[in-house]
Design a protein around this motif. Structure first.
Motif, PDB file in Angstrom:
ATOM      1  N   THR A  38       0.881  -1.161   0.000  1.00  0.00           N
ATOM      2  CA  THR A  38       0.000   0.000   0.000  1.00  0.00           C
ATOM      3  C   THR A  38       0.919   1.211   0.000  1.00  0.00           C
ATOM      4  O   THR A  38       1.723   1.393   0.921  1.00  0.00           O
ATOM      5  N   VAL A  39       0.819   2.026  -1.051  1.00  0.00           N
ATOM      6  CA  VAL A  39       1.729   3.147  -1.245  1.00  0.00           C
ATOM      7  C   VAL A  39       0.921   4.440  -1.282  1.00  0.00           C
ATOM      8  O   VAL A  39       0.042   4.609  -2.130  1.00  0.00           O
ATOM      9  N   GLN A  40       1.242   5.349  -0.377  1.00  0.00           N
ATOM     10  CA  GLN A  40       0.571   6.642  -0.316  1.00  0.00           C
ATOM     11  C   GLN A  40       1.403   7.684  -1.061  1.00  0.00           C
ATOM     12  O   GLN A  40       2.627   7.645  -1.015  1.00  0.00           O
ATOM     13  N   GLY A  41       0.718   8.605  -1.720  1.00  0.00           N
ATOM     14  CA  GLY A  41       1.399   9.719  -2.363  1.00  0.00           C
ATOM     15  C   GLY A  41       1.468   9.644  -3.872  1.00  0.00           C
ATOM     16  O   GLY A  41       1.936  10.587  -4.509  1.00  0.00           O
ATOM     17  N   MET A  42       1.025   8.538  -4.459  1.00  0.00           N
ATOM     18  CA  MET A  42       1.016   8.446  -5.927  1.00  0.00           C
ATOM     19  C   MET A  42      -0.222   9.178  -6.431  1.00  0.00           C
ATOM     20  O   MET A  42      -1.340   8.735  -6.196  1.00  0.00           O
ATOM     21  N   THR A  43      -0.011  10.296  -7.101  1.00  0.00           N
ATOM     22  CA  THR A  43      -1.147  11.111  -7.535  1.00  0.00           C
ATOM     23  C   THR A  43      -1.273  11.239  -9.043  1.00  0.00           C
ATOM     24  O   THR A  43      -2.257  11.802  -9.520  1.00  0.00           O
ATOM     25  N   CYS A  44      -0.266  10.749  -9.790  1.00  0.00           N
ATOM     26  CA  CYS A  44      -0.312  10.940 -11.239  1.00  0.00           C
ATOM     27  C   CYS A  44       0.498   9.858 -11.948  1.00  0.00           C
ATOM     28  O   CYS A  44       1.131   9.015 -11.308  1.00  0.00           O
ATOM     29  N   GLY A  45       0.487   9.907 -13.246  1.00  0.00           N
ATOM     30  CA  GLY A  45       1.240   8.949 -14.047  1.00  0.00           C
ATOM     31  C   GLY A  45       2.735   9.041 -13.795  1.00  0.00           C
ATOM     32  O   GLY A  45       3.443   8.033 -13.813  1.00  0.00           O
ATOM     33  N   HIS A  46       3.245  10.255 -13.555  1.00  0.00           N
ATOM     34  CA  HIS A  46       4.666  10.414 -13.261  1.00  0.00           C
ATOM     35  C   HIS A  46       5.028   9.649 -11.988  1.00  0.00           C
ATOM     36  O   HIS A  46       6.084   9.012 -11.910  1.00  0.00           O
ATOM     37  N   GLN A  81      -6.403   2.572  -5.922  1.00  0.00           N
ATOM     38  CA  GLN A  81      -6.448   1.784  -4.686  1.00  0.00           C
ATOM     39  C   GLN A  81      -5.167   1.923  -3.855  1.00  0.00           C
ATOM     40  O   GLN A  81      -5.054   1.295  -2.799  1.00  0.00           O
ATOM     41  N   ASN A  82      -4.209   2.708  -4.362  1.00  0.00           N
ATOM     42  CA  ASN A  82      -2.903   2.883  -3.701  1.00  0.00           C
ATOM     43  C   ASN A  82      -2.145   1.562  -3.570  1.00  0.00           C
ATOM     44  O   ASN A  82      -1.421   1.355  -2.594  1.00  0.00           O
ATOM     45  N   LEU A  83      -2.304   0.678  -4.539  1.00  0.00           N
ATOM     46  CA  LEU A  83      -1.661  -0.635  -4.472  1.00  0.00           C
ATOM     47  C   LEU A  83      -0.562  -0.780  -5.521  1.00  0.00           C
ATOM     48  O   LEU A  83      -0.709  -0.339  -6.660  1.00  0.00           O
ATOM     49  N   VAL A  84       0.517  -1.410  -5.091  1.00  0.00           N
ATOM     50  CA  VAL A  84       1.596  -1.785  -5.990  1.00  0.00           C
ATOM     51  C   VAL A  84       1.828  -3.272  -5.790  1.00  0.00           C
ATOM     52  O   VAL A  84       2.118  -3.715  -4.674  1.00  0.00           O
ATOM     53  N   GLU A  85       1.676  -4.042  -6.852  1.00  0.00           N
ATOM     54  CA  GLU A  85       1.916  -5.487  -6.813  1.00  0.00           C
ATOM     55  C   GLU A  85       3.201  -5.766  -7.576  1.00  0.00           C
ATOM     56  O   GLU A  85       3.378  -5.293  -8.698  1.00  0.00           O
ATOM     57  N   VAL A  86       4.080  -6.520  -6.943  1.00  0.00           N
ATOM     58  CA  VAL A  86       5.387  -6.795  -7.521  1.00  0.00           C
ATOM     59  C   VAL A  86       5.651  -8.293  -7.457  1.00  0.00           C
ATOM     60  O   VAL A  86       5.488  -8.910  -6.404  1.00  0.00           O
ATOM     61  N   ASN A  87       6.072  -8.852  -8.566  1.00  0.00           N
ATOM     62  CA  ASN A  87       6.524 -10.238  -8.606  1.00  0.00           C
ATOM     63  C   ASN A  87       8.038 -10.171  -8.775  1.00  0.00           C
ATOM     64  O   ASN A  87       8.530  -9.760  -9.828  1.00  0.00           O
ATOM     65  N   THR A  88       8.773 -10.513  -7.710  1.00  0.00           N
ATOM     66  CA  THR A  88      10.219 -10.338  -7.705  1.00  0.00           C
ATOM     67  C   THR A  88      10.896 -11.355  -6.803  1.00  0.00           C
ATOM     68  O   THR A  88      10.258 -11.930  -5.919  1.00  0.00           O
ATOM     69  N   ALA A  89      12.180 -11.517  -7.013  1.00  0.00           N
ATOM     70  CA  ALA A  89      12.990 -12.363  -6.138  1.00  0.00           C
ATOM     71  C   ALA A  89      13.623 -11.541  -5.016  1.00  0.00           C
ATOM     72  O   ALA A  89      14.232 -12.092  -4.112  1.00  0.00           O
ATOM     73  N   GLN A  90      13.476 -10.225  -5.074  1.00  0.00           N
ATOM     74  CA  GLN A  90      14.067  -9.344  -4.061  1.00  0.00           C
ATOM     75  C   GLN A  90      13.295  -9.425  -2.749  1.00  0.00           C
ATOM     76  O   GLN A  90      12.083  -9.643  -2.750  1.00  0.00           O
ATOM     77  N   PRO A  91      13.985  -9.210  -1.618  1.00  0.00           N
ATOM     78  CA  PRO A  91      13.296  -9.200  -0.331  1.00  0.00           C
ATOM     79  C   PRO A  91      12.283  -8.052  -0.258  1.00  0.00           C
ATOM     80  O   PRO A  91      12.492  -6.989  -0.835  1.00  0.00           O
TER      81      PRO A  91
END
Length: 66
Positions: free
Chosen positions: A7-15, A39-49
């Protein structure tokens, strides 16, 4: 690879979306990133912690919920 949701707050535009995506892709070029700004959501599929991904997003100036 693992599916991580933030859940990421502060994303207001495409930039903002591009900044978050670029930060994650810089950390892991193979990562798959999906952003739902409404929805303020970022989904990531990664091997990083999880904390490394959260730190990359925070470095761009966005708040990541714990």
């Amino acid at each position: 690879m693992s599916q991580q949701t933030f859940t990421v707050q502060g994303m207001t535009c495409g930039h903002c979306e591009r900044a978050v995506q670029t930060a994650i892709k810089t950390l892991d070029p193979q990562a798959e990133v999906r952003i739902d700004r409404a929805q303020n959501l970022v989904e990531v599929n990664t091997a990083q912690p999880r904390e490394a991904v959260a730190a990359a997003i925070r470095e761009e100036g966005y708040q990541v919920a714990a």
